[in-house]
Design a protein around this motif. Structure first.
Motif, short mmCIF file in Angstrom:
data_model
loop_
_atom_site.label_atom_id
_atom_site.label_comp_id
_atom_site.label_asym_id
_atom_site.label_seq_id
_atom_site.Cartn_x
_atom_site.Cartn_y
_atom_site.Cartn_z
N LEU A 191 0.82 -0.90 0.11
CA LEU A 191 0.05 0.08 0.22
C LEU A 191 1.12 1.35 0.02
O LEU A 191 0.82 2.00 -0.72
CB LEU A 191 -0.92 0.09 1.01
CG LEU A 191 -1.84 1.59 1.36
CD1 LEU A 191 -3.08 1.69 0.04
CD2 LEU A 191 -2.25 1.06 2.20
N ALA A 192 1.91 1.18 0.85
CA ALA A 192 2.75 2.42 1.12
C ALA A 192 3.62 2.64 -0.38
O ALA A 192 3.83 3.88 -1.00
CB ALA A 192 3.62 2.10 1.98
N ASN A 193 3.78 2.16 -0.97
CA ASN A 193 4.93 1.66 -1.89
C ASN A 193 4.01 1.90 -2.66
O ASN A 193 4.47 2.51 -4.54
CB ASN A 193 5.70 0.70 -1.55
CG ASN A 193 6.74 0.90 -0.63
OD1 ASN A 193 7.74 1.51 -0.82
ND2 ASN A 193 7.39 -0.36 -0.04
N GLY A 194 2.93 1.71 -3.23
CA GLY A 194 2.02 1.97 -4.31
C GLY A 194 1.93 2.71 -4.91
O GLY A 194 1.63 3.67 -5.98
N PHE A 195 1.46 4.60 -3.14
CA PHE A 195 1.82 5.82 -4.04
C PHE A 195 3.10 5.80 -4.39
O PHE A 195 2.77 7.14 -4.81
CB PHE A 195 1.95 6.41 -2.38
CG PHE A 195 -0.25 6.20 -1.44
CD1 PHE A 195 -1.31 6.87 -2.18
CD2 PHE A 195 0.24 5.39 -0.17
CE1 PHE A 195 -2.15 6.40 -1.40
CE2 PHE A 195 -0.88 5.41 0.04
CZ PHE A 195 -2.80 5.86 -0.37
N VAL A 196 4.21 5.80 -3.55
CA VAL A 196 4.99 5.66 -4.08
C VAL A 196 5.18 5.39 -6.00
O VAL A 196 5.70 6.03 -7.34
CB VAL A 196 6.64 4.95 -4.17
CG1 VAL A 196 7.85 6.02 -5.36
CG2 VAL A 196 6.75 5.38 -2.75
N ARG A 197 4.74 4.54 -6.71
CA ARG A 197 5.40 4.29 -7.42
C ARG A 197 3.52 5.28 -8.66
O ARG A 197 3.33 4.87 -10.01
CB ARG A 197 3.81 2.60 -8.14
CG ARG A 197 5.47 1.42 -7.51
CD ARG A 197 4.47 0.41 -7.89
NE ARG A 197 3.05 -0.47 -7.32
CZ ARG A 197 3.61 -1.20 -6.31
NH1 ARG A 197 4.67 -0.94 -5.22
NH2 ARG A 197 2.48 -1.76 -5.52
N LEU A 198 2.16 5.14 -7.88
CA LEU A 198 1.27 6.15 -8.37
C LEU A 198 1.41 7.49 -8.75
O LEU A 198 1.14 8.34 -9.60
CB LEU A 198 0.05 6.11 -7.44
CG LEU A 198 -0.87 7.43 -7.50
CD1 LEU A 198 -1.35 6.54 -8.93
CD2 LEU A 198 -1.72 7.43 -6.80
N ASP A 199 3.04 7.80 -7.65
CA ASP A 199 3.48 9.14 -7.62
C ASP A 199 4.00 9.37 -9.74
O ASP A 199 4.98 10.30 -10.13
CB ASP A 199 4.57 9.11 -6.35
CG ASP A 199 5.06 11.28 -6.62
OD1 ASP A 199 4.00 11.97 -6.62
OD2 ASP A 199 5.97 11.32 -6.35
N ASN A 200 5.05 8.04 -9.61
CA ASN A 200 6.32 8.21 -10.38
C ASN A 200 5.03 8.48 -12.02
O ASN A 200 5.15 9.31 -12.60
CB ASN A 200 6.87 6.76 -10.74
CG ASN A 200 7.69 6.78 -9.60
OD1 ASN A 200 8.51 7.55 -9.34
ND2 ASN A 200 7.80 5.36 -8.81
N VAL A 201 3.75 7.63 -12.13
CA VAL A 201 3.27 7.57 -13.08
C VAL A 201 2.67 8.96 -13.04
O VAL A 201 2.78 9.53 -14.45
CB VAL A 201 2.18 7.40 -12.74
CG1 VAL A 201 0.96 6.74 -14.20
CG2 VAL A 201 2.54 5.48 -12.91
#
Length: 272
Positions: free
Chosen positions: A238-248
């Motif tokens: 969940l936490a690292n999903g926000f990082v991936r979302l931010d990268n997109v």
């Protein structure tokens, strides 16, 4: 699930729930001096606060507050008054760091009850490379059962120091500070017993301040001195999903900057 906040014993007893900030910058006296000047009477909390013990210049973190406005409207009005332009320019923001302390102080002015989640602000992020007993990253807050609930400070490793790379979320540390004063605030023996059972404790005396809370390295945004807890797979995803979302989102923003067409529908947002 933010709805867990409504199950907090302190919120159920008082109708208002606040979170502690990090324990930082000991020796600061302006806060408690201000309260002693303006409050002819006060609750049991200010005398045992970190302000009064001069171990922190920060008490509340206002990123999340929970208020039942039908029960605690007057307390909220006290907070609003302290944030009026005249009051904040002349007094509030000269004493406090922004609006955050005006919540519980506003309640003290009106003499309305409130409660804090039991633990001080902790940290969520990654292990410090030169010290595996230290975790560095964003400020973390736990729910009333001691589980990670939300964090403040974004996704960067240390934005205040200009370390603008995304965190690799994997660990967390509580800020410590289990507070005995929760029982004094709620004044509800049955609810206190339920809370103790949830935590596997037998007496409210076990909620007293630990001998030594973890200590912050503010410049590095790292916390050391408490148990280092790995995130569960679900929490880390969940936490690292926000990082991936931010990268997109950043990649799309760069395309927009180059006048390229961006279609958000091409992204599988549920599986990023």
């Amino acid at each position: 699930d933010p709805a867990v906040l409504f199950d907090d014993p302190g919120y159920q007893a008082t109708g208002s729930l606040f979170f502690y900030d990090r324990t930082l910058f000991a020796g600061w006296t302006a806060g408690i001096d201000f309260l002693n000047k303006i409050l002819p009477t006060m609750s049991s909390f200010p005398p045992i606060s970190r302000w009064a013990r001069m171990v922190s210049s920060h008490e509340q973190e206002s990123g999340v507050v929970v208020v039942n406005k039908s029960k605690r409207f007057l307390g909220l009005l006290g907070t609003c008054k302290m944030n009026g332009k005249h009051e904040r320019d002349l007094i509030s923001y000269k004493v406090f760091h922004g609006d955050k302390e005006t919540f519980w102080v506003g309640y003290e002015m009106i003499q309305e009850p409130y409660a804090f989640v039991r633990t001080f602000g902790g940290v969520i992020g990654e292990l410090r490379p030169d010290d595996p007993k230290s975790v560095c990253g964003a400020q973390l807050h736990l729910d009333h059962k001691g589980r990670p609930l939300w964090w403040n400070g974004g996704l960067y490793r240390n934005k205040n120091a200009g370390v603008n790379r995304n965190l690799d979320f994997g660990y967390w540390v509580s800020g410590g500070g289990l507070q005995k004063h929760r029982e004094w605030h709620t004044n509800d023996h049955k609810m206190m017993q339920e809370m103790l059972m949830d935590m596997g404790l037998t007496s409210s005396s076990q909620l007293s301040m630990e001998p030594g809370d973890p200590e912050w390295d503010f410049n590095e945004s790292c916390l050391k001195g408490g148990p280092v807890v790995p995130l569960t797979r679900e929490q880390a995803d969940l936490a690292n999903g926000f990082v991936r979302l931010d990268n997109v989102v950043r990649e799309d923003a760069q395309k927009v900057g180059r006048n390229e067409h961006v279609d958000p529908k091409v992204h599988d947002w549920d599986n990023i």
